[in-house]
Write an enzyme that holds these catalytic residues in place. Structure first.
Site, PDB file in Angstrom:
ATOM      1  N   THR A 195      54.853  51.898  48.901  1.00  0.00           N
ATOM      2  CA  THR A 195      54.203  50.445  49.060  1.00  0.00           C
ATOM      3  C   THR A 195      52.277  50.635  49.137  1.00  0.00           C
ATOM      4  OG1 THR A 195      54.253  50.230  51.479  1.00  0.00           O
ATOM      5  CG2 THR A 195      56.045  49.422  50.042  1.00  0.00           C
TER       6      THR A 195
ATOM      7  N   THR B   5      59.838  50.849  67.584  1.00  0.00           N
ATOM      8  CA  THR B   5      58.599  50.629  68.436  1.00  0.00           C
ATOM      9  C   THR B   5      58.830  49.853  69.819  1.00  0.00           C
ATOM     10  OG1 THR B   5      56.609  49.329  68.312  1.00  0.00           O
ATOM     11  CG2 THR B   5      58.569  48.295  67.238  1.00  0.00           C
TER      12      THR B   5
ATOM     13  N   TYR C 277      56.289  41.003  63.190  1.00  0.00           N
ATOM     14  CA  TYR C 277      56.476  42.482  63.121  1.00  0.00           C
ATOM     15  C   TYR C 277      57.471  42.898  64.281  1.00  0.00           C
ATOM     16  CZ  TYR C 277      56.165  47.497  63.840  1.00  0.00           C
ATOM     17  OH  TYR C 277      56.423  48.668  64.174  1.00  0.00           O
TER      18      TYR C 277
ATOM     19  N   ILE D  92      36.470  43.589  67.302  1.00  0.00           N
ATOM     20  CA  ILE D  92      37.171  43.599  68.399  1.00  0.00           C
ATOM     21  C   ILE D  92      38.028  42.123  68.763  1.00  0.00           C
ATOM     22  CG2 ILE D  92      37.408  44.211  71.082  1.00  0.00           C
ATOM     23  CD1 ILE D  92      35.975  46.543  69.839  1.00  0.00           C
ATOM     24  N   TYR D  93      39.143  42.338  68.923  1.00  0.00           N
ATOM     25  CA  TYR D  93      39.885  40.986  68.767  1.00  0.00           C
ATOM     26  C   TYR D  93      39.848  40.757  70.376  1.00  0.00           C
ATOM     27  CZ  TYR D  93      42.357  42.481  64.644  1.00  0.00           C
ATOM     28  OH  TYR D  93      42.991  42.958  63.324  1.00  0.00           O
TER      29      TYR D  93
ATOM     30  N   ARG E  48      43.811  38.013  68.088  1.00  0.00           N
ATOM     31  CA  ARG E  48      44.897  38.131  67.250  1.00  0.00           C
ATOM     32  C   ARG E  48      46.098  37.012  67.804  1.00  0.00           C
ATOM     33  NH1 ARG E  48      48.077  43.861  67.093  1.00  0.00           N
ATOM     34  NH2 ARG E  48      47.004  44.147  65.336  1.00  0.00           N
TER      35      ARG E  48
ATOM     36  N   GLY F 245      48.958  35.486  69.505  1.00  0.00           N
ATOM     37  CA  GLY F 245      50.000  35.827  70.201  1.00  0.00           C
ATOM     38  C   GLY F 245      49.848  37.411  70.550  1.00  0.00           C
TER      39      GLY F 245
HETATM   40  P1  NAD Z   1      53.290  53.284  57.640  1.00  0.00           P
HETATM   41  O1  NAD Z   1      52.993  51.809  57.286  1.00  0.00           O
HETATM   42  O2  NAD Z   1      52.338  54.222  57.614  1.00  0.00           O
HETATM   43  O3  NAD Z   1      54.314  53.795  56.545  1.00  0.00           O
HETATM   44  C1  NAD Z   1      55.608  53.070  56.137  1.00  0.00           C
HETATM   45  C2  NAD Z   1      56.202  53.784  54.963  1.00  0.00           C
HETATM   46  O4  NAD Z   1      57.463  53.010  54.561  1.00  0.00           O
HETATM   47  C3  NAD Z   1      54.920  53.991  53.767  1.00  0.00           C
HETATM   48  O5  NAD Z   1      55.223  55.124  53.175  1.00  0.00           O
HETATM   49  C4  NAD Z   1      55.796  52.930  52.750  1.00  0.00           C
HETATM   50  O6  NAD Z   1      55.717  53.061  51.511  1.00  0.00           O
HETATM   51  C5  NAD Z   1      57.280  52.934  53.034  1.00  0.00           C
HETATM   52  N1  NAD Z   1      57.960  51.787  52.837  1.00  0.00           N
HETATM   53  C6  NAD Z   1      57.545  50.481  53.042  1.00  0.00           C
HETATM   54  N2  NAD Z   1      58.575  49.495  52.654  1.00  0.00           N
HETATM   55  C7  NAD Z   1      59.621  50.305  51.998  1.00  0.00           C
HETATM   56  C8  NAD Z   1      60.785  50.058  51.359  1.00  0.00           C
HETATM   57  N3  NAD Z   1      61.118  48.583  51.117  1.00  0.00           N
HETATM   58  N4  NAD Z   1      61.552  51.109  50.828  1.00  0.00           N
HETATM   59  C9  NAD Z   1      61.084  52.194  51.169  1.00  0.00           C
HETATM   60  N5  NAD Z   1      60.195  52.479  51.594  1.00  0.00           N
HETATM   61  C10 NAD Z   1      59.185  51.715  52.146  1.00  0.00           C
HETATM   62  O7  NAD Z   1      54.102  53.063  59.041  1.00  0.00           O
HETATM   63  P2  NAD Z   1      54.147  54.140  60.099  1.00  0.00           P
HETATM   64  O8  NAD Z   1      52.968  53.633  61.102  1.00  0.00           O
HETATM   65  O9  NAD Z   1      54.131  55.524  59.709  1.00  0.00           O
HETATM   66  O10 NAD Z   1      55.316  53.647  60.969  1.00  0.00           O
HETATM   67  C11 NAD Z   1      56.643  54.553  60.685  1.00  0.00           C
HETATM   68  C12 NAD Z   1      57.688  53.708  61.373  1.00  0.00           C
HETATM   69  O11 NAD Z   1      57.427  54.115  62.756  1.00  0.00           O
HETATM   70  C13 NAD Z   1      57.860  52.261  61.170  1.00  0.00           C
HETATM   71  O12 NAD Z   1      59.353  51.787  61.388  1.00  0.00           O
HETATM   72  C14 NAD Z   1      57.445  51.750  62.418  1.00  0.00           C
HETATM   73  O13 NAD Z   1      57.885  50.458  62.728  1.00  0.00           O
HETATM   74  C15 NAD Z   1      57.464  52.745  63.512  1.00  0.00           C
HETATM   75  N6  NAD Z   1      56.598  52.894  64.450  1.00  0.00           N
HETATM   76  C16 NAD Z   1      55.033  53.086  64.152  1.00  0.00           C
HETATM   77  C17 NAD Z   1      54.330  53.327  65.202  1.00  0.00           C
HETATM   78  C18 NAD Z   1      52.652  53.362  65.043  1.00  0.00           C
HETATM   79  O14 NAD Z   1      52.201  53.343  66.193  1.00  0.00           O
HETATM   80  N7  NAD Z   1      52.393  53.585  63.664  1.00  0.00           N
HETATM   81  C19 NAD Z   1      54.667  53.363  66.836  1.00  0.00           C
HETATM   82  C20 NAD Z   1      55.936  52.884  66.762  1.00  0.00           C
HETATM   83  C21 NAD Z   1      57.005  52.936  65.875  1.00  0.00           C
HETATM   84  O1  DAU Z   2      53.162  50.065  69.754  1.00  0.00           O
HETATM   85  C1  DAU Z   2      53.542  50.352  68.631  1.00  0.00           C
HETATM   86  C2  DAU Z   2      52.740  49.750  67.551  1.00  0.00           C
HETATM   87  O2  DAU Z   2      51.751  50.084  67.339  1.00  0.00           O
HETATM   88  C3  DAU Z   2      53.756  50.218  66.203  1.00  0.00           C
HETATM   89  O3  DAU Z   2      54.830  49.452  66.135  1.00  0.00           O
HETATM   90  C4  DAU Z   2      52.989  49.339  65.048  1.00  0.00           C
HETATM   91  O4  DAU Z   2      53.671  49.799  63.801  1.00  0.00           O
HETATM   92  C5  DAU Z   2      51.547  49.770  65.079  1.00  0.00           C
HETATM   93  O5  DAU Z   2      50.795  49.417  64.039  1.00  0.00           O
HETATM   94  C6  DAU Z   2      50.648  49.661  66.351  1.00  0.00           C
HETATM   95  O6  DAU Z   2      50.579  48.266  66.604  1.00  0.00           O
HETATM   96  P1  DAU Z   2      49.503  47.555  67.277  1.00  0.00           P
HETATM   97  O7  DAU Z   2      49.273  45.980  66.921  1.00  0.00           O
HETATM   98  O8  DAU Z   2      49.105  47.930  68.673  1.00  0.00           O
HETATM   99  O9  DAU Z   2      48.250  48.376  66.568  1.00  0.00           O
HETATM  100  P2  DAU Z   2      46.776  47.905  65.726  1.00  0.00           P
HETATM  101  O10 DAU Z   2      46.066  49.500  65.392  1.00  0.00           O
HETATM  102  O11 DAU Z   2      46.981  46.994  64.653  1.00  0.00           O
HETATM  103  O12 DAU Z   2      45.993  47.585  66.977  1.00  0.00           O
HETATM  104  C7  DAU Z   2      45.732  48.241  68.311  1.00  0.00           C
HETATM  105  C8  DAU Z   2      44.990  47.316  69.121  1.00  0.00           C
HETATM  106  O13 DAU Z   2      43.603  47.058  68.623  1.00  0.00           O
HETATM  107  C9  DAU Z   2      45.529  45.934  69.184  1.00  0.00           C
HETATM  108  O14 DAU Z   2      45.374  45.413  70.769  1.00  0.00           O
HETATM  109  C10 DAU Z   2      44.773  45.050  68.515  1.00  0.00           C
HETATM  110  C11 DAU Z   2      43.319  45.621  68.503  1.00  0.00           C
HETATM  111  N1  DAU Z   2      42.697  45.521  67.257  1.00  0.00           N
HETATM  112  C12 DAU Z   2      43.236  45.942  65.935  1.00  0.00           C
HETATM  113  C13 DAU Z   2      42.591  45.859  65.051  1.00  0.00           C
HETATM  114  C14 DAU Z   2      43.249  46.418  63.651  1.00  0.00           C
HETATM  115  C15 DAU Z   2      41.255  44.954  67.289  1.00  0.00           C
HETATM  116  O15 DAU Z   2      40.784  44.857  68.275  1.00  0.00           O
HETATM  117  N2  DAU Z   2      40.661  44.890  66.078  1.00  0.00           N
HETATM  118  C16 DAU Z   2      40.977  45.605  64.672  1.00  0.00           C
HETATM  119  O16 DAU Z   2      40.390  45.362  63.889  1.00  0.00           O
END
Ligand code: NAD
Ligand code: DAU
Length: 351
Positions: free
Chosen positions: A40, A133, A158, A214-215, A289, A291
């Protein structure tokens, strides 16, 4: 070659998935790692260029929402284990378009559970490991930590979709005896993170001297974890965790968003030879953001006590390494932001 395990890693071309795949391929030559990813907008095979010639690595383009793709990968490979990371992962996108999250995170996960249940009927030593998560637990006030017994209270589309998928995973364990594990992790940071997420977005915007959105007031708190420490924790839980259990993974590393952005400004300004703090003028407080969860913080003591996992590096060191990676790999971000992402970003912040 006959491998000891054939592990299907879904979402292996994404941020965390690519770090996990690299670790498994390099550390376990006796395992065959099959990276199953739909590519994706968030999937990127450039993340794994270094593995292209590895014997024990195979990439399969496939969608967990397409039953025929799943049937095909199960008939082409003798899958013994699944580590499931494929998901729609960005909270803001879930607010503007929840259905994609329902389809991939809920329906896609149940598709995967169904095929595992069907293909593994009567087999021994199988594992379905779901990567989830901390957001499923909702939002904390000033005190307290999320533990494995904290009640689920998801607030965003999400986190609701991830909570739902967690419940289905446990339901398949209790109802059908599917061998499962789940881990719930806090915010990851490190190289190869898609530049819509806070840290890479801010680094890129500081470099380009664009606004730093910054949100709200910037006082929301996240518990940041080095992505390679997450991959190490997944490795431990995969091998040593107990079936039917949940493990929380976190960095004991809480930062307000505004303090984190100030830290990034200081590191990037210094590395680019700009006057210290000169990028502070780019900070722009924008509408919060919807919620917006106030605070996340993880109690990872179960993982530490049972499996001996602890984070390996200090945040300041990890943040500097992360900045270095983005500064040294500008083309990685530029390839992304010159595509469709530009349109999404413009709609999000500049209307
Ligand atoms: P990401 O968005 O970077 O990667 C997601 C991957 O899934 C991509 O490579 C995408 O192509 C693939 N994908 C999406 N839809 C798909 C589908 N229908 N079939 C097959 N592949 C598909 O996500 P990430 O940040 O690496 O997160 C990975 C996992 O870890 C997720 O399940 C997320 O909920 C979880 N997670 C992420 C964080 C974080 O901080 N990033 C924290 C806790 C948990
Ligand atoms: O806690 C784990 C989660 O962390 C994962 O499950 C999610 O996949 C991952 O995206 C992440 O979610 P967050 O919403 O916490 O991450 P994000 O980087 O989007 O935002 C981090 C914080 O920063 C959040 O409080 C929102 C704020 N933010 C984010 C963006 C993108 C801003 O203030 N400005 C921004 O432009």
């Amino acid at each position: 070659m006959d491998y000891k395990k054939n592990i299907l890693v879904t979402g292996g071309a994404g941020f965390i998935g690519s770090h996990l795949v690299r670790r498994l391929v390099n550390n376990y030559p006796e395992y065959h790692i099959i990276n199953f990813d739909a590519l994706t907008y968030a999937g990127n095979l450039n993340n794994l260029k270094d593995l292209e010639n590895a014997d024990n690595y195979t990439f399969v383009k496939g969608d967990i929402c397409e039953l025929s793709d799943l049937e095909k990968v199960f008939s082409n490979f003798y899958i013994t284990d699944i580590i499931h990371l494929a998901a729609e992962s960005h909270v803001d996108r879930s607010i503007s378009g929840p259905m994609a999250f329902v389809m991939t995170n809920v329906v896609g996960t149940v598709n995967l559970l169904n095929i595992a249940k069907e293909k593994w009927a009567g087999a021994k030593d199988r594992l379905f490991y779901h990567i989830s998560t901390d957001e499923v637990y909702g939002s904390l006030g000033a005190e307290g930590l999320f533990s494995e017994t904290t009640a689920y209270d998801p607030r965003s589309p999400y986190s609701s979709s991830k909570a739902s998928s967690d419940h289905f995973v446990m339901a398949y364990h209790h109802t059908y005896g599917l061998p499962v594990k789940i881990s719930n992790c806090s915010n990851n940071y490190g190289s190869h993170q898609f530049p819509e997420k806070l840290i890479p977005l801010m680094i890129n915007n500081i470099v380009q001297e664009k606004d730093l959105p910054i949100y709200g007031k910037g006082d929301n708190i996240r518990d940041w974890l080095w992505v390679e420490d997450h991959a190490a924790a997944i490795d431990k839980i995969f091998h040593e965790g107990r079936l039917g259990e949940t493990y929380n993974i976190g960095g004991l590393n809480e930062w307000t968003n505004i303090d984190l952005v100030h830290a990034l400004i200081s590191i990037v300004d210094h590395k680019l030879g700009r006057p210290e703090g000169s990028s502070k003028k780019l900070i722009k407080f924008v509408t919060d953001r919807a919620g917006h969860d106030k605070r996340y913080a993880i109690d990872a003591s179960k993982l530490e006590k049972e499996l001996g996992w602890t984070p390996s590096i200090q945040f300041e060191e990890g943040l500097e390494k992360t900045v270095d990676w983005y500064l040294n790999n500008r083309e990685w971000t530029e390839n992304i932001i010159s595509g469709d992402y530009q349109e999404y970003y413009t709609n999000q912040y500049e209307s």
